[in-house]
Design a protein around this motif. Structure first.
Motif, PDB file in Angstrom:
ATOM      1  N   UNK A 117      35.994  52.601  39.600  1.00 15.33           N
ATOM      2  CA  UNK A 117      35.061  53.162  38.900  1.00 15.33           C
ATOM      3  C   UNK A 117      33.853  52.188  38.593  1.00 15.33           C
ATOM      4  N   UNK A 118      32.696  52.579  38.519  1.00 13.81           N
ATOM      5  CA  UNK A 118      31.241  51.870  38.485  1.00 13.81           C
ATOM      6  C   UNK A 118      31.500  50.645  37.338  1.00 13.81           C
ATOM      7  N   UNK A 119      31.960  50.861  36.136  1.00 20.07           N
ATOM      8  CA  UNK A 119      31.991  49.824  35.053  1.00 20.07           C
ATOM      9  C   UNK A 119      32.878  48.908  35.443  1.00 20.07           C
ATOM     10  N   UNK A 120      33.818  48.822  36.515  1.00 19.82           N
ATOM     11  CA  UNK A 120      34.733  47.975  36.913  1.00 19.82           C
ATOM     12  C   UNK A 120      34.260  47.342  38.088  1.00 19.82           C
ATOM     13  N   UNK A 121      33.328  47.435  38.617  1.00 11.86           N
ATOM     14  CA  UNK A 121      33.089  46.916  40.143  1.00 11.86           C
ATOM     15  C   UNK A 121      32.456  45.458  39.834  1.00 11.86           C
ATOM     16  N   UNK A 122      32.790  44.554  40.678  1.00 10.80           N
ATOM     17  CA  UNK A 122      32.168  43.301  40.929  1.00 10.80           C
ATOM     18  C   UNK A 122      33.042  42.245  39.941  1.00 10.80           C
ATOM     19  N   UNK A 123      34.128  42.942  39.414  1.00 10.41           N
ATOM     20  CA  UNK A 123      35.050  42.165  38.662  1.00 10.41           C
ATOM     21  C   UNK A 123      36.312  41.771  39.422  1.00 10.41           C
ATOM     22  N   UNK A 124      36.417  42.007  40.544  1.00 11.41           N
ATOM     23  CA  UNK A 124      37.759  41.721  41.485  1.00 11.41           C
ATOM     24  C   UNK A 124      38.786  42.626  41.421  1.00 11.41           C
ATOM     25  N   UNK A 125      38.536  43.619  40.662  1.00 11.09           N
ATOM     26  CA  UNK A 125      39.560  44.717  40.478  1.00 11.09           C
ATOM     27  C   UNK A 125      39.920  45.606  41.858  1.00 11.09           C
ATOM     28  N   UNK A 126      38.919  45.823  42.679  1.00 11.69           N
ATOM     29  CA  UNK A 126      38.635  46.385  43.932  1.00 11.69           C
ATOM     30  C   UNK A 126      39.475  45.525  44.992  1.00 11.69           C
ATOM     31  N   UNK A 127      39.190  44.473  44.858  1.00 10.92           N
ATOM     32  CA  UNK A 127      39.699  43.295  46.108  1.00 10.92           C
ATOM     33  C   UNK A 127      41.530  43.203  45.618  1.00 10.92           C
ATOM     34  N   UNK A 128      41.549  43.287  44.353  1.00  8.08           N
ATOM     35  CA  UNK A 128      43.068  43.153  43.877  1.00  8.08           C
ATOM     36  C   UNK A 128      43.896  44.545  44.342  1.00  8.08           C
ATOM     37  N   UNK A 129      43.359  45.615  44.281  1.00  6.46           N
ATOM     38  CA  UNK A 129      43.788  46.782  44.450  1.00  6.46           C
ATOM     39  C   UNK A 129      44.015  47.019  46.214  1.00  6.46           C
ATOM     40  N   UNK A 130      43.266  46.514  46.756  1.00 10.39           N
ATOM     41  CA  UNK A 130      43.261  46.624  48.066  1.00 10.39           C
ATOM     42  C   UNK A 130      44.321  45.660  48.699  1.00 10.39           C
ATOM     43  N   UNK A 131      44.350  44.413  47.967  1.00 10.93           N
ATOM     44  CA  UNK A 131      45.475  43.490  48.564  1.00 10.93           C
ATOM     45  C   UNK A 131      46.713  43.879  48.181  1.00 10.93           C
ATOM     46  N   UNK A 132      46.933  44.847  47.030  1.00 10.99           N
ATOM     47  CA  UNK A 132      48.211  45.300  46.555  1.00 10.99           C
ATOM     48  C   UNK A 132      48.669  46.451  47.445  1.00 10.99           C
ATOM     49  N   UNK A 133      47.643  47.258  47.833  1.00 11.16           N
ATOM     50  CA  UNK A 133      47.798  48.482  48.923  1.00 11.16           C
ATOM     51  C   UNK A 133      48.406  48.019  50.336  1.00 11.16           C
ATOM     52  N   UNK A 134      47.849  46.955  50.646  1.00 10.12           N
ATOM     53  CA  UNK A 134      48.241  46.013  51.898  1.00 10.12           C
ATOM     54  C   UNK A 134      49.807  45.616  51.874  1.00 10.12           C
TER      55      UNK A 134
END
Length: 239
Positions: free
Chosen positions: A168-185
Motif C-alpha cells: 500500500x502506498x502509505x507503507x512504501x519506502x519503509x522496508x515492508x516490501x523488501x521484508x515481504x519479498x524475503x519472507x515470500x522467498x
C-alpha cells in the motif's frame, strides 16, 4: 549448475489467528539450503522492531482478491501494469482476480508450457493490519522453447514465481516490501514441492522496482519477455 543440490524435505506448521493462517517453517535442510535461508532471514536478526512485526499470511482467496482489487484500483495504469502485467483485465475486480487464480493451472499449461504444482496467495501484515500482497506459485517447466522463464529454470527442478506484488502506498519506502519479498522467498524454499529457484518478472523500464529486487537479493538474468500489449518485462532470480 545455478540450482545447487536439492534440499531435504522441510515441514510446515500452520497456526490460526483471527481466521488467518500464518506459516512457521520447521527447517530440516541441507547445509546449502540452510545457508540460503539464513541469508534471506538476515533482516530478521538485528532488524528494527517494525520489521520483526511483519508477518506473511497464507490467506484465503476471497480475502486476498478483495484487498488486491482495492489496492490496484487505487493506483494509476502504470502501477497496475507493473504489478499484474495486464493479467487481471481492466477494470480490476475481486471476482476477476479469483477467476484468473481458479483457471491458472490450465492457463499455464496451455500458454506457458508449465505444470502448476502449488498455488498460494499471501498477505503481509504489520501487527493486525494488511499492507501488501504477493503470490507464490510453484511450477515445473514442460517445454523450454520460446519461454525465457522455462529456459532459465529448466525441466529438472521445480521453481517458484512471485507475482502480483504490491505494498500500500502509505507503507512504501519503509522496508515492508523488501521484508515481504524475503519472507515470500523463505516460504517458497520451505514448501513441500521444494523449488530450487525463485523468479520475478519486473517491468523493464521500472528502474525503482529493479533496484528493489536487487536489494532483496535477486540478480538480473538478462532475459526479457513481452506482456500486456508490448510491455517488456525482465526476469530476475534468487537462488
Amino acid at each position: 549448475s545455478h540450482f545447487g543440490s536439492r534440499p531435504k524435505h522441510d515441514q510446515l506448521s500452520f497456526r490460526q489467528s483471527d481466521g488467518r493462517y500464518s506459516v512457521t517453517c520447521l527447517t530440516m535442510a541441507s547445509d546449502e539450503s540452510h545457508s540460503k535461508r539464513a541469508r534471506l532471514q538476515a533482516s530478521d536478526e538485528g532488524g528494527d522492531m517494525d520489521m520483526r512485526k511483519v508477518s506473511l499470511v497464507n490467506a484465503e482467496a476471497e480475502t486476498s482478491s478483495k484487498l488486491l482489487a482495492d489496492w490496484l484500483n487505487s493506483e494509476g495504469p502504470e502501477v497496475q501494469m507493473a504489478v499484474d502485467g495486464g493479467d487481471f483485465g481492466r477494470p480490476v475486480t475481486a471476482a476477476g482476480i479469483r477467476d484468473k487464480w481458479r483457471n491458472l493451472r490450465s492457463w499455464v499449461d496451455e500458454h506457458r508450457s508449465r505444470k502448476l504444482i502449488e498455488q498460494h496467495t499471501c498477505l503481509a501484515y504489520v501487527g493486525d493490519s494488511p499492507y501488501g500482497h504477493v503470490e507464490v506459485n510453484v511450477m515445473q517447466a514442460v517445454d523450454l522453447c520460446n519461454n525465457p522463464i522455462n529456459a532459465f529454470c529448466g525441466k529438472e527442478h521445480n521453481f517458484a514465481i512471485l507475482g502480483n506484488i504490491i505494498v500500500v502506498p502509505s507503507s512504501r519506502g519503509k522496508g515492508i516490501g523488501s521484508e515481504m519479498v524475503r519472507r515470500a522467498c523463505n516460504f517458497a524454499f520451505a514448501l513441500p514441492s521444494m523449488p530450487e529457484i525463485v523468479v520475478v518478472l519486473v517491468q523493464e523500464d521500472y528502474a525503482a522496482a529493479r533496484r528493489f529486487y536487487c536489494r532483496a537479493g535477486f540478480v538480473d538474468t538478462d532475459l526479457t519477455m513481452v506482456k500486456g500489449g508490448g510491455v517488456i518485462f525482465r526476469l530476475v532470480a534468487h537462488t
